[in-house]
Each structure stands twice: as structure tokens, then as C-alpha cells.
Design a protein around this motif. Structure first.
Motif, PDB file in Angstrom:
ATOM      1  N   UNK A  69       0.827  -1.207   0.000  1.00 49.33           N
ATOM      2  CA  UNK A  69       0.000   0.000   0.000  1.00 49.33           C
ATOM      3  C   UNK A  69       0.862   1.258   0.000  1.00 49.33           C
ATOM      4  N   UNK A  70       0.413   2.249  -0.754  1.00 47.94           N
ATOM      5  CA  UNK A  70       1.078   3.551  -0.763  1.00 47.94           C
ATOM      6  C   UNK A  70       0.380   4.407   0.298  1.00 47.94           C
ATOM      7  N   UNK A  71       1.101   5.344   0.892  1.00 41.86           N
ATOM      8  CA  UNK A  71       0.480   6.258   1.866  1.00 41.86           C
ATOM      9  C   UNK A  71      -0.438   7.203   1.105  1.00 41.86           C
ATOM     10  N   UNK A  72      -1.713   7.232   1.513  1.00 41.14           N
ATOM     11  CA  UNK A  72      -2.721   7.992   0.777  1.00 41.14           C
ATOM     12  C   UNK A  72      -2.333   9.486   0.653  1.00 41.14           C
ATOM     13  N   UNK A  73      -2.574  10.055  -0.498  1.00 41.78           N
ATOM     14  CA  UNK A  73      -2.233  11.461  -0.714  1.00 41.78           C
ATOM     15  C   UNK A  73      -0.819  11.631  -1.236  1.00 41.78           C
ATOM     16  N   UNK A  74      -0.086  10.517  -1.398  1.00 42.71           N
ATOM     17  CA  UNK A  74       1.235  10.585  -2.030  1.00 42.71           C
ATOM     18  C   UNK A  74       1.189   9.769  -3.331  1.00 42.71           C
ATOM     19  N   UNK A  75       2.186   9.940  -4.170  1.00 40.21           N
ATOM     20  CA  UNK A  75       2.134   9.319  -5.496  1.00 40.21           C
ATOM     21  C   UNK A  75       3.461   8.715  -5.900  1.00 40.21           C
ATOM     22  N   UNK A  76       3.382   7.633  -6.676  1.00 41.04           N
ATOM     23  CA  UNK A  76       4.551   7.138  -7.405  1.00 41.04           C
ATOM     24  C   UNK A  76       4.562   7.822  -8.763  1.00 41.04           C
ATOM     25  N   UNK A  77       5.747   8.183  -9.224  1.00 42.84           N
ATOM     26  CA  UNK A  77       5.868   8.710 -10.579  1.00 42.84           C
ATOM     27  C   UNK A  77       6.605   7.701 -11.437  1.00 42.84           C
ATOM     28  N   UNK A  78       5.850   7.035 -12.306  1.00 41.18           N
ATOM     29  CA  UNK A  78       6.432   6.048 -13.210  1.00 41.18           C
ATOM     30  C   UNK A  78       7.172   6.784 -14.331  1.00 41.18           C
ATOM     31  N   UNK A  79       7.992   6.055 -15.113  1.00 46.67           N
ATOM     32  CA  UNK A  79       8.754   6.733 -16.164  1.00 46.67           C
ATOM     33  C   UNK A  79       7.897   7.633 -17.070  1.00 46.67           C
ATOM     34  N   UNK A  80       6.675   7.192 -17.420  1.00 48.61           N
ATOM     35  CA  UNK A  80       5.864   8.054 -18.302  1.00 48.61           C
ATOM     36  C   UNK A  80       5.443   9.342 -17.597  1.00 48.61           C
ATOM     37  N   UNK A  81       5.256   9.291 -16.272  1.00 50.81           N
ATOM     38  CA  UNK A  81       4.982  10.522 -15.513  1.00 50.81           C
ATOM     39  C   UNK A  81       6.229  11.395 -15.444  1.00 50.81           C
ATOM     40  N   UNK A  82       7.361  10.749 -15.188  1.00 49.10           N
ATOM     41  CA  UNK A  82       8.617  11.479 -15.027  1.00 49.10           C
ATOM     42  C   UNK A  82       8.992  12.223 -16.299  1.00 49.10           C
ATOM     43  N   UNK A  83       8.698  11.613 -17.443  1.00 53.83           N
ATOM     44  CA  UNK A  83       9.045  12.295 -18.699  1.00 53.83           C
ATOM     45  C   UNK A  83       8.298  13.611 -18.819  1.00 53.83           C
ATOM     46  N   UNK A  84       7.011  13.602 -18.425  1.00 55.35           N
ATOM     47  CA  UNK A  84       6.232  14.846 -18.461  1.00 55.35           C
ATOM     48  C   UNK A  84       6.795  15.856 -17.466  1.00 55.35           C
ATOM     49  N   UNK A  85       7.055  15.383 -16.251  1.00 50.50           N
ATOM     50  CA  UNK A  85       7.575  16.276 -15.213  1.00 50.50           C
ATOM     51  C   UNK A  85       8.911  16.863 -15.652  1.00 50.50           C
ATOM     52  N   UNK A  86       9.777  16.003 -16.176  1.00 48.41           N
ATOM     53  CA  UNK A  86      11.091  16.492 -16.584  1.00 48.41           C
ATOM     54  C   UNK A  86      11.010  17.467 -17.762  1.00 48.41           C
TER      55      UNK A  86
END
Lengths: 439, 439
Positions: free
Chosen positions: B7-24
């Protein structure tokens, strides 16, 4: 609001622009090599549920994890490393194509006593391959490590290899019990600090039988080339299946690594290497520099069972941490940073007075539109103070535009290094500055 | 070790490579513009002493700050924003040349109930000028905001300006008490959510006299161009020194901003704007998009007294947060990301079998030495599965080398898009792949 002493939390650091330039230089090279090896970026949250973090690394690590309850009374903690969060993520996203190759560069926290070179918050920089049982994946991780250090201009370093399976084999033939295996690893992991006699003492303190201790020490103290050591171990391991598996894997790994052309002076098999964390299951690796004495600058290994703790079925994985903070320390001490890591600001546009200020804005706009890194002075000082700022910040070109220049649509350009100063028309400014910057 | 739910702590997120590309992608543009304006990077620790964090933003923020005691019983917290840590840092390093222009891109934490678009951990991206009392510094911050949004391809957005001094003036002439000023700002700050009648109700709930409330609302509801509004306020402010100062500054700010050529449809004076935080003292600014409805995507202002809380003597400062997370959400919804933000891996080198594996390593080495982003397959699948991975990851070029190719020192190149396949000698491989990649 009352006045507050501006204190930083001990064991944490501010990174000023001059620190950030060094960090960004190292990170840009690391990311470049990661990309060339086909790895992609990933990030996970700083806060994880306590269940996720606890019991994965060993008791000491559990104690050193920042732990607290949130407003909803949930037990949470700040991540201790990047491997456990990756394992949790892999279980959360079973559909990710495998092998999954990711790198991750984020801070981790340790509730430790701060010491020289030991921080409560520091960056880790991890690269891992998930879903490959092949030692080719381990070889790739080791090759990356070597490529990064070469590219950063490191000359003297050693990449040491061992295998938890080989250490298992040694434990088996020593007659020590299975539960004692991690204690043996933890004792061996301290060999650089406490020496051989220290390890022997530590093993006895762990209540391992003296027969076993002597048997372990005798094997560990083998000398010879990687090939000689492996062949001797093979003879000893006739009764240890896991030991023989370890030898087999290590031989294949060394065979693959030959293809990457890492010099024999850099890479070798080292029975002293054990690594302290609980979760390793196969090949383990570490890089050390001779000078300065700082411990390992990279370290990692295979952890085939950790992801299974979260997903229910095992998923082989291997990876390493590139010790960003220690690498920076070493590069500082050995003068490995390029000389031109000073300010990136290329031009300071000064402001003569309120009446010429809009003209100074216009000049900055032109420079900025041409992609030139331009500071427009916004402080209170007269010209002399503005030159002082350019000096302090090592900005190479300063532009001055008073009422006369404004009138004639020109500017004064001053080169801070030589002191040379000349007039240029606004139309020629960009071309002139660009040619000065490539000189 | 027992099995754990991933389980992930609610209100936090993992950024997968496809997310990271947008962020970067977004971050690289933001950093480029920051650099062009002469700003330099800076980072501060995630954990600050509680004394540093508390009482700076207002009561609600204090409640929403993650707070805990460390093992040494020190009261600490996770940073709530990047402005208070900057102020603490400025007091710690009085020798930093001023004006000091820094940007800072790091996560912040809020112990809030997670909701759509509201997270417990998210990145802030701040840009500030410390040491300049001039509205030129405010103008620079606003110009950067505009440049970043233009470069990210935003079309419809509005940059709204107001001044805490003007709001002070309004409070003064309304007869409300000085202590009520921050309440008036907090009520006004909610106008987008609760409307004009909601603000009126909120002000009464705050126990502000109804005469004052009516007087405030009447002034706020002025309509007209920026110039008309400022001139009307000037007439009203004859008895308010701070109000007149605010008008004077705003007029100068608008004059400077003309030089930056920000279109009148984008930039305007807006009496509705108040900003919720306690520490603002002068011009305040915010950017909103019409679609989607998401609140402000940037926001900031001048805070001349905050640093003084730490250093004892005031230091003027101004800056803004660029709302990275919201910007990404808006760009996703409006399709503003470039199409080619898929995997960066350019070539997959397959492995035919154990006997050809060293040859596959050799091929990868060549490609990587030429700077080509190369994945070497390390998984368990046969060729068909390896093609599947190239497909899933959208890797454009796949290289196959079986025993025949190894014998002849050549490789099969397959283009995944067209399905075309051909042989190339090892010697010609780099040139061929490079030409395929630029096509």
C-alpha cells in the motif's frame, strides 16, 4: 511573531548555488550514463506506511528510520533507502513490462547521530533491473558503475565482487547455523573498520561456535587471483549446493564482465565483501577509492526475495546505489571538478537611475530573448555597488546604459576580467555579446 | 519476514517513467527560463526545527504541517513551503551577495485530507529575489511567470495583481481594526470558491462590523480598467498613507511591466486578489487558467518582514511559486505535451541464446559508446518475448544477432514501426543506427 534563531536541523544541509552546481554536474553525468544503458527515471513518495519500511533491512536500520504517526493516527516513516519503496511499487504495478530498468535520485533519511560525512538527510541515486534472474543484469549494473566513475574522471578505484550464495556456502561448511548467516555478513561488513581480529571477536560476541569462527576465517583469508580463489572454493563446496551455485554464477558474471572490458586492476572477486543489509540473495558489489579514506562510494547486489514480500510471488532484482554525497566529497578532495563551474550568469545589466530603468529592462529583454543568461540589477546600490555584485558573482560581462546611451540607442559593455570597456549599438549588442561569450 | 500489502500512503504518489518524462519536460523549460533570468539553483533540508516552521503562515498552515519529535526529543517538522526555509537560510548566510536570485524545486508536505488534485506530498517550484526593495524585482518575477507559461504553450491565462498595501488602505478607510486585516485577506482569498456573498458572510462570521464589511465590499466591487480603479482608489485613500504607497507602487509596477510586453489581456490589476498567507507585505500576484477549473497555477508576492524574523533586521524579498503539479494537470487536460515524450530508449539489443550473449554485450557496448540509448535484454524470454518488450516500451529499433550473424560479424536490424528488417555489418552499425534515428 517573535524573532527566531536561524538554526538548521543538525545533520541536514543547505545547498547554496556553488554546491548545487557541483551536484548538478555529477548528476547530469550519472543521468546521461543511465540513459545510455536504457534506464528510465522514477520517483516514489518520501513518506511510506511503517509496514512497508519496517523489518526489511535489519534491526539497526529499523531503529534509524524516522517514524511518526500522522493526524489520522497512521504509523508512517520517511524512506530509509530507495530499494524497499521500489519493491513496494513493483508489487503495486504488476503490469509494468519486465525487465524493468529504472533509476531513482531522491533524498533518504536516517535518524542517526550526525558525524563528519554522515547525515540525517542525503541523496541516494539508485539504478536497478527488476525481472531478470540472469547475472547479465548484475553485469550491466557493475558496468554502469564503472562507466560513471570513468566519466567523472576517477582514476584509482576498485570494484569488489562477492556473492551471498558463496557466503552461504562458507557458513554451511563452517557448521554455523542458518540463523547465524546474517550475523556473519554483518561482522564481515565491518572488516574495513575493525580488521580481521575485530571480525573474529565480533563473531564470537555473536555466540558463533569457535570451530565455525576458525573455519570461516580460514576460508575468508584465502589469497590468490579471482580464478584461484573460486577454484579452491569449488573444491571445498562439494557438500554445499548453494555454495556451488554461487561459484557457478560468479564465474559466469566474471566471464560476462570481460566483455565490458573493465580493467583487471579495477574489478576483482573479494571474499571480504559481505554488505550489511538483510535482503541480498546473490552477487553483491561495492566500489572503494584508496584516497580519501571514506568507505564505499557505490554498493549493491541482487535481492530476489524482497519484492515477493509485497507481491506474494518472488521477482528477481538487482541494483546498486551510486553514493552521490561521497562521490562529491572525493571529487572535491581530489580536485576532479572542472574549473568553469562558477556562476552561470553571463551578463549583468546595470541600472543607472530611475529614468533609464525602462531602457535597462529593454536591453535585458533582448539578451534574454537571445537565450543569454542575464541578470537585471534590482537592488539599491549605485553603479559602483553593481560592479561589486558582478565581481562577487564572477559575471563576465556588465552592461551600463545612462541617459546618453539611452538617447543614442547604444550601451557600454564592460569586460570584467580585462577591465576593457566599449560602446555598442543596441542593434549589434546580441551579436557582440555572443561572440564575447564563445571567446 | 511476513508478507505485506503493497500500500502507498494515501495522498502521495509514485511517478512512473511516463509521468517522469512529463515532469522532466516541464522542469527543463522552467529551469531554462530561470537560468536566462539569472537565477541559480538552491536546496534546503526537508526537515526543519519546529521553531523555524511554526507561526509563519497562519494557524491553518501550522495545523497542516507534519510535526514530530526526533530520537533526541527535538521538535521538528517537514517543510510546508520553500519560502520560510529560504528566509531561515538567508539569515544563516548574511554574506550572500544581494540581490540574491535563487530558484528551488523540492517537495513540500501538508498533513491534509487528500482530495482530487490535493496531495500530502507535492513539488513546489519557487523563484525569489532577496535584497531588492524595488518593484522592478516584482516585475521580474511576473515576467518570468509569463515567459514560462508562454514557452509551455499556455494560451488562455490571466496574471492578476494586487497589493497588500492597497488592501491595508481599504481596511483603514473601512474602519476595520488592524488585527482584522489578515482575516479580511483570508476571506477575500476564498472569493473564487464562495463568491461575493460568501465573502460578505465570512467577514461577518469573523465579527467585522457590518459598516466595515459594507465599505470593504463596495470598494472591492469597483469595476473599470486598472488605471480607472487605481485612480478611484487614490481619491479614496487621502487619509491612508499605506494605501497611497500601494497605489504608487502598483502604478510603477504596471509601468515597468509594459516594458516586458505582456499583453493587456493577460495582465491586470484585480482587487479581488488577496492571497491567504500571513507573510505578504506588498505586491501580490497569481495566475489562473479558464479551463480546466483548478484554481491558481502560480502565486506569490512580496514579503519584506519574514527574513527579519530570523535575522533580526528586515530584508526585502519577493517571489512566486510555479505550481508544477497543477501545470502538469492542465497541460494533460489541454493536450499541451509534445507527442514524442515516449520512451527515450532507442535500441533494444536482443539475446539469442547463452552462446551469443557475449556478442550481444559487444554490440551494446558499441552502441553505448556512440551515445545511443541502448537496452540490452537481460530477461528470461525467447526472441518473441523480447520483441514484445520492444513493442510495449515503443523502442524503435531492435537488433538480433544469432550464431550465424556472430560468425560473420554482422547483425539483423529490425524497425519496429514498419516491420522492415535487414542485415548490417558490425562496422557499419553505428552509422546506420544514427541515420535511422534522425529520420
Amino acid at each position: 511573531m517573535k524573532q527566531i534563531q536561524p538554526r538548521i536541523y543538525k545533520g541536514t544541509r543547505d545547498f547554496l548555488p556553488e554546491d548545487m552546481r557541483k551536484r548538478n554536474y555529477v548528476l547530469s553525468i550519472i543521468k546521461e550514463i543511465f540513459g545510455i544503458y536504457g534506464f528510465e527515471p522514477l520517483e516514489t513518495p518520501s513518506i511510506e506506511l511503517w509496514d512497508t519500511l519496517s523489518g526489511k533491512y535489519g534491526d539497526e536500520a529499523d531503529r534509524l528510520t524516522y517514524r511518526f504517526t500522522d493526524r489520522g493516527n497512521r504509523e508512517v516513516g520517511l524512506r530509509y533507502d530507495l530499494t524497499v519503496p521500489l519493491s513496494r511499487l513493483i508489487a503495486n504495478y504488476p503490469q509494468i513490462p519486465k525487465p524493468f530498468k529504472r533509476y531513482q535520485i531522491q533524498p533518504v533519511w536516517r535518524a542517526d547521530k550526525p558525524q563528519k560525512g554522515r547525515f540525517r538527510e542525503f541523496y541516494q541515486c539508485d539504478v536497478d533491473i527488476v525481472g531478470s534472474p540472469s547475472v547479465l543484469a548484475d553485469a550491466e549494473i557493475i558496468a554502469i558503475t564503472n562507466d560513471i566513475l570513468k566519466k567523472l574522471n576517477f582514476q584509482k578505484y576498485k570494484i569488489r565482487l562477492n556473492s551471498r550464495k558463496i557466503l552461504s556456502g562458507i557458513r554451511e561448511i563452517s557448521g554455523a547455523r542458518r540463523e547465524e548467516e546474517i550475523l556473519i555478513c554483518r561482522a564481515l561488513d565491518k572488516i574495513d573498520k575493525i580488521g580481521i581480529s575485530g571480525v573474529r571477536r565480533q563473531l564470537r560476541d555473536y555466540k558463533i561456535s569457535s570451530n565455525s569462527v576458525e573455519s570461516i576465517m580460514e576460508i575468508i583469508l584465502f589469497e590468490g587471483t579471482s580464478e584461484e580463489q573460486l577454484s579452491r572454493l569449488k573444491d571445498l563446496f562439494t557438500s554445499s549446493k548453494v555454495g556451488l551455485e554461487g561459484i557457478e554464477e560468479m564465474s559466469t558474471l566474471l566471464l560476462y564482465l570481460k566483455e565490458y572490458q573493465i580493467s583487471k586492476e579495477i574489478l576483482f572477486f573479494d571474499l571480504y565483501l559481505a554488505r550489511g543489509l538483510d535482503y541480498y540473495t546473490g552477487p553483491i558489489f561495492e566500489t572503494n577509492v584508496e584516497e580519501p579514506k571514506i568507505g564505499s562510494i557505490t554498493g549493491g547486489g541482487r535481492y530476489d526475495n524482497l519484492i515477493g514480500l509485497f507481491s506474494g510471488n518472488d521477482q528477481p532484482a538487482t541494483g546498486t546505489t551510486i553514493g552521490l554525497e561521497r562521490i562529491i566529497t572525493v571529487m572535491d578532495e581530489l580536485n576532479l571538478f572542472p574549473n568553469n563551474l562558477s556562476t552561470e550568469v553571463q551578463v549583468l545589466v546595470t541600472v543607472f537611475d530611475e529614468s533609464t530603468l525602462p531602457y535597462s529592462i529593454r536591453i535585458s529583454n533582448r539578451l534574454r530573448n537571445a537565450g543569454i543568461k542575464t541578470d537585471l540589477y534590482s537592488g539599491k546600490s549605485k553603479l559602483r555597488g553593481q560592479f561589486g555584485l558582478a565581481n562577487d558573482k564572477k559575471i563576465p560581462i556588465v552592461i551600463i546604459a545612462g541617459p546618453d546611451e539611452k538617447e543614442k540607442n547604444e550601451v557600454n559593455v564592460k569586460l570584467m576580467k580585462s577591465g576593457e570597456q566599449f560602446k555598442v549599438s543596441l542593434i549589434d549588442l546580441i551579436r557582440k555579446v555572443q561572440s564575447l561569450l564563445v571567446e
